[in-house]
Scaffold this motif. Sequence first.
Motif: not given
Length: 274
Positions: A171-174, A193-201, A256-257, A47-53
Motif C-alpha cells: 500500500c505505502q511501505l517501500l 529529501h521528499h516532503d511527501r514521504r518519511m524514511e527510516a534507516y 511511508a507516505g 504512523r510508521l512502526i520500526l523495531g526488532s525481534a
Amino acid sequence: MSQVETRYAIDPQSAKSFDTQALRDNFHVDGLFVPGELKLVYTHYDRLILGSAVPKDEDIELDHVAETGTDNILERREMGVLNIGEPGTISVGGESYDIGAGEVLYIGRGAGPVTFSAPGRYYILSAPAHHAYPTKLIKIEDARRVELGDAETANERVIIQFLHPEVCESCQLLMGYTQFAPGSVWNTMPAHHHDRRMEAYLYFDLSEEQRVFHFMGKPEETRHIVVANEEAIISPPWSIHSGAGTGAYTFCWAMAGDNVDFTDMDMVPMEALK
C-alpha cells in the motif's frame, strides 16, 4: 517480553535548536536486537512502526499493540520484515516462511498475529494500509538491483529493492537495503529529501569500531548523528538523509507516505548545503 516507545513528530524550526542529546532522543534509535525481546518504536511520522525481534529460548509473538488502537497490529496495517541474522522462520496466517539472511517477508493487512522463531534477528517495519495484499517471501535473487556510484567518488554501491512496485505490491511501505563496495562510504551525495514521504534507516554490517555519520536537517541547517552497528534513524519528510561511514556498511531503508514512487525526490544542489 515486548517494549513499545512512542516518538512524536518534530518540526524543522524546533529541530534546528536541538543539541546533540535532543537530536538523538528524537531521531536516533538504539538498544534494538536484544536476545529474547521484542522492541517497537511507534512514530508519528506517517504512523510508521520500526523495531526488532530476537527469539532466544522461545518464539516471540507480535499480536496486540495498544498504540495502534486495534485488536491486532495488522488489522489495518501492512508489515515488512528483514532478517539480518541466521536463517529463521516466521509464521503468519497459518503459514510458515523460512527466511534466510538478507531476505524480506512482506505481510499484508489482516494477516493476523506474527510469530518469530530462532535463530533469526528480525528487523520489523509496519505502516497503515488501505488494502490487503498477499503475504510474500522475497529472496535476494528476486529483488530489484540498482548499481550506482564508483570507487573514485567513494560511493560504489548496490541498492537492493524488495518492497517496490516491480517486485512486491504494497500500500505505502517501500523497503530495501543498500550495500557498499569495499572502500566506498558515501550515500546519496548530492543529498535529497521528499516532503511527501518519511524514511527510516537501520545501519548494520558495521564492525564494533566503525561508525556512520548520518546527516539530517534542512539543507541550510544540516545536523549529524553518529550511528553504530544495528542502530536506526527516523528521518522526517522535511529532512535530507545522507551518510558517510568510517568503512563500508549496509543500511536498510524504508519509506511511508503519499506514494510508492522510489524516484520521487527533490534533489539538493551542493551549494545549498550548509
